[in-house]
Scaffold this motif. Sequence first.
Motif: not given
Length: 299
Positions: A85-89, A93-94, A166-170, A201-203
Amino acid sequence: MFKTSSKTTIGIIYAILGILLFSAKAVLVKLAYGYSIDHLTLLLFRMVFALPFYVAIAYKCKNSKSVTIRTKDYLWLFLFGFLGYYLASLFDFVGLQYIKAGLERIILFIYPTIVVLLSWLFFKKKLSTQQSLAIFITYVGVLITFWDEIGLEGTSVYKGAFLIFLSAITYASYLVGSGWLIPKFGVLRFTANAMIVSTFCVVVHFLIQGNYAIFSYPKEVYFISAVMAIFCTLIPSFLVSSAIEKLGANTFSIFGSLGPVSTIVLAFIFLEERISLLQVVGMLIVISGVSIISKKKEE
């Protein structure tokens, strides 16, 4: 007979609404970027606006399972929350800064094929001829869709596509790894806690690299972020869970192909993104390949 029919009808409605709401996220992200907000701040807004609801759900469900949950289970939950949810998002977004919303959804849509490949690589699950063919078909479809973008935006489209991949992989890694943990916590409790971890993690990421100008954006940015948090994150997560419960994962997967289609249509309406015949062909090929994979996984 009536109850069964009614349950199925409600499940279909939930499935369609959930998928349509999820698919609108990419369009909202692109709209928000029009107000010169950076990806990290926008991701922060999305997570923070949804956080109170997930905290309430996690608290309500804290004693919902009789299975003993150990410290290592929470450590695994933290890892999967970070990954799924953090890394994939973050990658998503990037990546959306560089490619169209429609292309983003098509690339993300291949995650079931990545799940199959990861299961084959790390858990030695046999890869059938049908699955291999479906994976080949899917990536040919992505290549055809992506080919139409080459040369339109320079090298940035390559960067964006790679980040979305990369988002799909994570996200696929999260699905593969967390499958054994979800029954311990329950779907609602696990999802809520994973989202809380992701928000944390986002914060932390924002405190390290953020611009701290969180109150300087136009009101439209906060409105878009709130809509994204509630209507494209919170509500569809429960609609989809309920739909899977009522229809079964196999039947639900049939409706999954609505995601890329609805994103492309919404992007055409709200973002004026060009839809070419080649992209339509590529999208249909991707949907066909993923449908074969999804069906095979449930057999």
